[in-house]
Scaffold this motif. Structure first.
Motif, PDB file in Angstrom:
ATOM      1  N   VAL A   5     -11.910  49.697  10.203  1.00 49.91           N
ATOM      2  CA  VAL A   5     -12.330  50.253  11.893  1.00 49.91           C
ATOM      3  C   VAL A   5     -11.666  50.973  12.081  1.00 49.91           C
ATOM      4  O   VAL A   5     -10.516  51.140  11.922  1.00 49.91           O
ATOM      5  N   THR A   6     -11.833  52.332  13.328  1.00 49.12           N
ATOM      6  CA  THR A   6     -11.123  53.428  13.124  1.00 49.12           C
ATOM      7  C   THR A   6     -11.521  53.640  14.682  1.00 49.12           C
ATOM      8  O   THR A   6     -12.268  54.362  14.837  1.00 49.12           O
ATOM      9  N   PRO A   7     -10.517  53.461  15.047  1.00 48.38           N
ATOM     10  CA  PRO A   7     -10.179  53.763  16.379  1.00 48.38           C
ATOM     11  C   PRO A   7     -10.651  55.017  16.994  1.00 48.38           C
ATOM     12  O   PRO A   7     -10.604  55.770  16.257  1.00 48.38           O
ATOM     13  N   THR A   8     -11.623  55.611  17.870  1.00 47.59           N
ATOM     14  CA  THR A   8     -12.376  56.678  18.487  1.00 47.59           C
ATOM     15  C   THR A   8     -11.352  57.498  19.374  1.00 47.59           C
ATOM     16  O   THR A   8     -11.203  59.195  19.435  1.00 47.59           O
ATOM     17  N   SER A   9     -10.148  56.484  19.926  1.00 43.40           N
ATOM     18  CA  SER A   9      -9.126  57.398  20.692  1.00 43.40           C
ATOM     19  C   SER A   9      -7.871  56.949  20.941  1.00 43.40           C
ATOM     20  O   SER A   9      -7.920  56.257  20.686  1.00 43.40           O
ATOM     21  N   GLY A  10      -6.375  57.764  20.691  1.00 48.90           N
ATOM     22  CA  GLY A  10      -5.306  56.817  21.094  1.00 48.90           C
ATOM     23  C   GLY A  10      -4.527  57.223  20.167  1.00 48.90           C
ATOM     24  O   GLY A  10      -5.237  57.938  18.697  1.00 48.90           O
ATOM     25  N   GLU A  11      -3.996  56.294  19.922  1.00 48.74           N
ATOM     26  CA  GLU A  11      -2.335  56.606  18.265  1.00 48.74           C
ATOM     27  C   GLU A  11      -2.445  54.769  17.801  1.00 48.74           C
ATOM     28  O   GLU A  11      -2.060  54.251  19.197  1.00 48.74           O
ATOM     29  N   LEU A  12      -2.861  55.411  16.178  1.00 48.52           N
ATOM     30  CA  LEU A  12      -1.622  53.765  16.374  1.00 48.52           C
ATOM     31  C   LEU A  12      -0.878  54.243  14.991  1.00 48.52           C
ATOM     32  O   LEU A  12      -0.743  55.059  14.328  1.00 48.52           O
TER      33      LEU A  12
END
Ligand code: ADP
Ligand code: ADP
Length: 237
Positions: free
Chosen positions: A52-59
């Motif tokens: 799944v892909t987060p919609t904001s921030g940085e990983l």
């Protein structure tokens, strides 16, 4: 090693799966994520290999923001991450050894992979890893003939055979009875330490988490509500 910077994930239906997660996981840590069903544990774990892909921030993993990765980089990322699921996700009609060799598929060329031609070194690695989780004598048995605990050990051996730097285990013992659950958790922790792997495990039982974790992360409604060593858990509850 793995850093979440203000990571949020909103599902297409508007549901907030993760809310502003900040988290820094060191190399070699054995971290357990706890929380009720629906707290966001799977969403968090699946963000790390971009299922799944987060919609904001940085990983950030290994210095790179994986949220910016496109297909070729994602494929490379995924070869570095071993996955273990509640339902084992092994191919039941194939032999145990063949299932474990699947951990090498990302490493061998396309043609070899089509024909399942694994180098001798991969065979040895797979057998070694079966031995490490105590089921090498089952190598040539059809996976469907194994018990649940044995099938989960196959999936651990497969993950190790990938020679990953990270292992993600999403409710690895939720389908097993309590004694088997403990044996599998012990094996997972042991092999993970032996190989110096960074391991993140989702569990919905706090007592199990307390027994195996270096560090516990608590989620509730997509929010990080606890992060600390097990010694600090009691003060919270
Ligand atoms: P678990 O609690 O074991 O993670 P779920 O039953 O919550 O399993 O989810 C199973 C699958 O359904 C997952 O792939 C998840 O992403 C998806 N899912 C869960 N809730 C929803 C939802 N409200 N809308 C769409 N898909 C969902
Ligand atoms: P957990 O692993 O802690 O049980 P999940 O990460 O599976 O929690 O789910 C967190 C929340 O997000 C739940 O409320 C779930 O229903 C919802 N969810 C999961 N997948 C989807 C999806 N594909 N679409 C919408 N909502 C989802």
């Amino acid at each position: 090693m793995i850093e979440f910077k203000d990571v949020s994930l909103v599902y297409p239906n508007g549901h907030k799966g993760l809310k502003n997660i900040n988290l820094n996981i060191q190399e070699g840590e054995f971290v357990v994520i706890v929380g009720m069903s629906g707290a966001g544990k799977s969403t968090l774990i699946r963000s790390i290999n971009r299922m799944v892909t987060p919609t904001s921030g940085e990983l950030i993993i290994g210095g790179e923001n994986i949220l910016k990765f496109k297909e070729p980089q994602l494929r490379k990322l995924r070869t570095r991450i071993g996955m273990i699921f509640q339902s084992y996700n092994i191919v039941k009609r194939m032999s145990v050894l063949r299932n474990v060799l699947a951990g090498r598929l990302g490493h061998i060329g396309t043609v070899r992979s089509i024909f399942g031609l694994f180098p001798q070194s991969d065979m040895r690695l797979a057998m070694d890893n079966l031995k490490r989780v105590g089921i090498d004598e089952k190598a040539y048995v059809r996976a469907s003939n194994l018990s649940g605990g044995q099938q989960q050990r196959v999936s651990i051996a497969r993950a190790l055979t990938q020679q990953p730097s990270i292992i993600l285990a999403d409710e690895p013992v939720a389908s097993l009875d309590p004694p088997t659950s403990h044996k599998v958790m012990k094996d997972l922790r042991r092999v993970s330490r032996e190989d110096g792997l960074t391991t993140i495990v989702n569990l919905h039982f706090i007592d199990m988490a307390m027994e195996y974790a270096d560090r516990i992360i608590g989620l509730r409604d997509g929010e990080l509500v606890f992060d600390g060593p097990i010694s600090e858990v009691d003060e919270q509850t």
